[in-house]
Design a protein around this motif. Structure first.
Motif, mmCIF file in Angstrom:
data_model
loop_
_atom_site.group_PDB
_atom_site.id
_atom_site.type_symbol
_atom_site.label_atom_id
_atom_site.label_comp_id
_atom_site.label_asym_id
_atom_site.label_seq_id
_atom_site.Cartn_x
_atom_site.Cartn_y
_atom_site.Cartn_z
ATOM 1 N N ILE A 56 41.567 40.007 36.938
ATOM 2 C CA ILE A 56 41.729 39.002 36.151
ATOM 3 C C ILE A 56 40.832 37.956 35.961
ATOM 4 O O ILE A 56 40.482 37.331 34.659
ATOM 5 C CB ILE A 56 43.040 38.398 36.584
ATOM 6 N N GLY A 57 40.014 37.813 37.155
ATOM 7 C CA GLY A 57 38.877 36.683 37.048
ATOM 8 C C GLY A 57 37.812 37.174 36.119
ATOM 9 O O GLY A 57 37.196 36.346 35.425
ATOM 10 N N ASP A 58 37.657 38.549 36.245
ATOM 11 C CA ASP A 58 36.381 39.102 35.261
ATOM 12 C C ASP A 58 36.741 39.111 34.041
ATOM 13 O O ASP A 58 35.934 38.636 33.009
ATOM 14 C CB ASP A 58 36.054 40.634 35.474
ATOM 15 N N LEU A 59 38.051 39.158 33.329
ATOM 16 C CA LEU A 59 38.649 39.069 32.154
ATOM 17 C C LEU A 59 38.540 37.432 31.773
ATOM 18 O O LEU A 59 38.010 37.280 30.483
ATOM 19 C CB LEU A 59 39.905 39.731 32.026
ATOM 20 N N ALA A 60 38.916 36.594 32.583
ATOM 21 C CA ALA A 60 38.833 35.355 32.003
ATOM 22 C C ALA A 60 37.379 34.917 32.054
ATOM 23 O O ALA A 60 36.920 34.117 30.941
ATOM 24 C CB ALA A 60 39.275 34.389 33.233
ATOM 25 N N ALA A 61 36.395 35.432 32.852
ATOM 26 C CA ALA A 61 34.970 34.877 32.624
ATOM 27 C C ALA A 61 34.376 35.615 31.370
ATOM 28 O O ALA A 61 33.637 34.763 30.789
ATOM 29 C CB ALA A 61 34.175 35.587 33.626
ATOM 30 N N ALA A 62 34.635 36.740 31.074
ATOM 31 C CA ALA A 62 34.499 37.519 29.717
ATOM 32 C C ALA A 62 34.753 36.600 28.525
ATOM 33 O O ALA A 62 34.093 36.652 27.588
ATOM 34 C CB ALA A 62 34.842 38.809 29.762
ATOM 35 N N HIS A 63 35.970 35.919 28.660
ATOM 36 C CA HIS A 63 36.504 35.231 27.533
ATOM 37 C C HIS A 63 36.029 33.555 27.391
ATOM 38 O O HIS A 63 36.436 32.996 26.858
ATOM 39 C CB HIS A 63 37.948 35.249 27.205
ATOM 40 N N GLY A 64 35.423 33.339 28.645
ATOM 41 C CA GLY A 64 35.032 31.989 28.854
ATOM 42 C C GLY A 64 36.055 30.932 28.925
ATOM 43 O O GLY A 64 35.992 29.675 28.656
ATOM 44 N N ILE A 65 37.147 31.527 29.674
ATOM 45 C CA ILE A 65 38.532 30.630 29.952
ATOM 46 C C ILE A 65 38.428 30.156 31.471
ATOM 47 O O ILE A 65 38.171 30.821 32.359
ATOM 48 C CB ILE A 65 39.662 31.419 29.594
ATOM 49 N N PRO A 66 38.494 28.769 31.712
ATOM 50 C CA PRO A 66 38.321 28.509 33.114
ATOM 51 C C PRO A 66 39.760 28.807 33.719
ATOM 52 O O PRO A 66 40.800 28.745 33.031
ATOM 53 C CB PRO A 66 38.454 26.973 32.798
ATOM 54 N N LEU A 67 39.471 29.106 35.106
ATOM 55 C CA LEU A 67 40.724 29.303 35.780
ATOM 56 C C LEU A 67 40.664 28.370 36.875
ATOM 57 O O LEU A 67 39.727 28.112 37.649
ATOM 58 C CB LEU A 67 40.560 30.745 36.737
ATOM 59 N N HIS A 68 41.986 27.415 36.905
ATOM 60 C CA HIS A 68 41.998 26.654 37.941
ATOM 61 C C HIS A 68 42.801 26.966 39.291
ATOM 62 O O HIS A 68 42.677 26.636 40.481
ATOM 63 C CB HIS A 68 42.916 25.508 37.405
ATOM 64 N N ALA A 69 43.207 28.334 39.321
ATOM 65 C CA ALA A 69 43.922 29.150 40.268
ATOM 66 C C ALA A 69 44.135 30.470 40.037
ATOM 67 O O ALA A 69 44.293 30.908 38.829
ATOM 68 C CB ALA A 69 45.349 28.401 40.696
ATOM 69 N N LEU A 70 43.849 31.235 41.202
ATOM 70 C CA LEU A 70 43.826 32.824 41.201
ATOM 71 C C LEU A 70 44.106 33.202 42.624
ATOM 72 O O LEU A 70 43.434 33.239 43.424
ATOM 73 C CB LEU A 70 42.389 33.419 40.841
ATOM 74 N N THR A 71 45.561 33.554 42.557
ATOM 75 C CA THR A 71 45.997 33.816 43.916
ATOM 76 C C THR A 71 46.753 35.292 44.091
ATOM 77 O O THR A 71 47.614 35.251 43.149
ATOM 78 C CB THR A 71 47.118 32.552 44.449
ATOM 79 N N GLU A 72 46.381 36.105 45.091
ATOM 80 C CA GLU A 72 46.761 37.280 45.009
ATOM 81 C C GLU A 72 47.748 37.283 46.262
ATOM 82 O O GLU A 72 47.382 37.015 47.227
ATOM 83 C CB GLU A 72 45.848 38.427 45.093
ATOM 84 N N THR A 73 49.149 37.874 45.952
ATOM 85 C CA THR A 73 50.156 37.790 46.913
ATOM 86 C C THR A 73 50.734 39.316 47.076
ATOM 87 O O THR A 73 50.685 39.993 46.131
ATOM 88 C CB THR A 73 51.338 37.012 46.728
#
Length: 306
Positions: free
Chosen positions: A265-282
């Motif tokens: 998910i982090g890689d995909l967001a970065a590829a699209h230039g979309i900022p992430l404010h939270a990324l939590t795996e549970t």
């Protein structure tokens, strides 16, 4: 140093009741193996068969390739706590241990060592019949440790212990496993087992339901989810769905994602230039996995009052 415990097709019947049915598993050396199951699942019966107190109706169980009854010096090879009340109530803790030591030629200094190790020094001269549940458990643990055994089989060893005692058992059995010994440990305290065990065997209605590493068991039997938050959530959700993920909105700007790892998910967001404010795996807990695994194997259930 350790001794591997191997059960093959282990079965025990009492009349028309089958307590253990075709159980096959291996307790590995150098690990703490948690032995779990609902009441009546067959855990105690299995442990009794391992140490020769009950004879299997069918199948076999061996320690390092040999049945327990053939061990030349059982106390120095296998230490077992199956019933903390199995002591002469009129004897002191020290005398109880000295009698056990005499059967194997174990020196008296070892009795004093395990008394101190188990935290019984202040009550060593007291009659065992006057012990609290927790003190009785400590005496049972001291008895199991008396011969400095290669293998430990402990049935509910933390039952009745205070938090300090529970923590001591956890650290001690992990240290023994790290030395290369074999540890089989049963408990109903899932949170404690999650901190103690490396591997887990689960019984239900006498059958083996799971035999896996603790991490693998939790992965296989609980829900895995990733929570995200982004100021451009709609755009990110579309990209994630295009990659085959499921996206469920939870609160404004946040969602739960299934089907992709946090890293993906982090890689995909970065590829699209979309900022992430939270990324939590549970992931779920051992308790969640245990409840899911044994849902159809519980003999007695409580009424839900919610």
């Amino acid at each position: 140093m350790g001794r591997v415990i191997v059960a093959e097709g282990l079965t025990k019947r009492y009349g028309d009741k089958t307590a253990v049915s075709d159980a096959t598993f291996t307790v590995q050396t150098g690990k703490v193996t948690g032995f779990l199951g609902p009441n009546g699942a067959g855990k105690s019966t299995t442990m009794r068969m391992i140490v020769g107190l009950d004879a299997p109706t069918a199948g076999r169980v061996a320690i390092d390739g040999r049945p327990y009854r053939s061990l030349r010096s059982p106390l120095t090879e296998v230490g077992a706590l199956l019933d903390a009340k199995a002591v002469h109530t009129g004897r002191s803790a020290r005398d109880h241990l000295r009698v056990m030591a005499a059967t194997h030629g174990i020196p008296r200094r070892r009795v004093d060592e395990v008394i101190e190790l188990a935290g019984l020094t202040s009550v060593a001269g007291r009659r065992a019949g006057k012990f609290s549940l927790g003190m009785g458990q400590r005496l049972g643990i001291a008895s199991a440790l008396l011969g400095d055994p290669h293998t430990l089989i402990l049935d509910e060893p933390v039952n009745g212990l205070d938090p300090e005692g529970v923590r001591w058992v956890r650290g001690f059995v992990r240290a023994l496993a790290a030395e290369g010994r074999t540890v089989l440990l049963s408990s109903h305290l899932m949170s404690e087992m999650a901190q103690t065990a490396d591997h887990v065997i689960v019984l239900g209605r006498g059958r083996v339901l799971a035999d896996a590493s603790l991490d693998q068991l939790v992965r296989d039997w609980t829900q895995h989810a990733v929570t995200i938050a982004s100021p451009r959530l709609t755009e990110l959700a579309a990209a994630l769905q295009g990659a085959g993920a499921t996206v469920t909105a939870t609160t404004p700007g946040a969602a739960e994602v299934g089907g992709l790892s946090a890293a993906a998910i982090g890689d995909l967001a970065a590829a699209h230039g979309i900022p992430l404010h939270a990324l939590t795996e549970t992931t779920g807990s051992l308790e969640d996995a245990y409840m899911a695994l044994t849902a159809d194997a519980v003999e007695y259930t409580s009424k839900d009052l919610s």
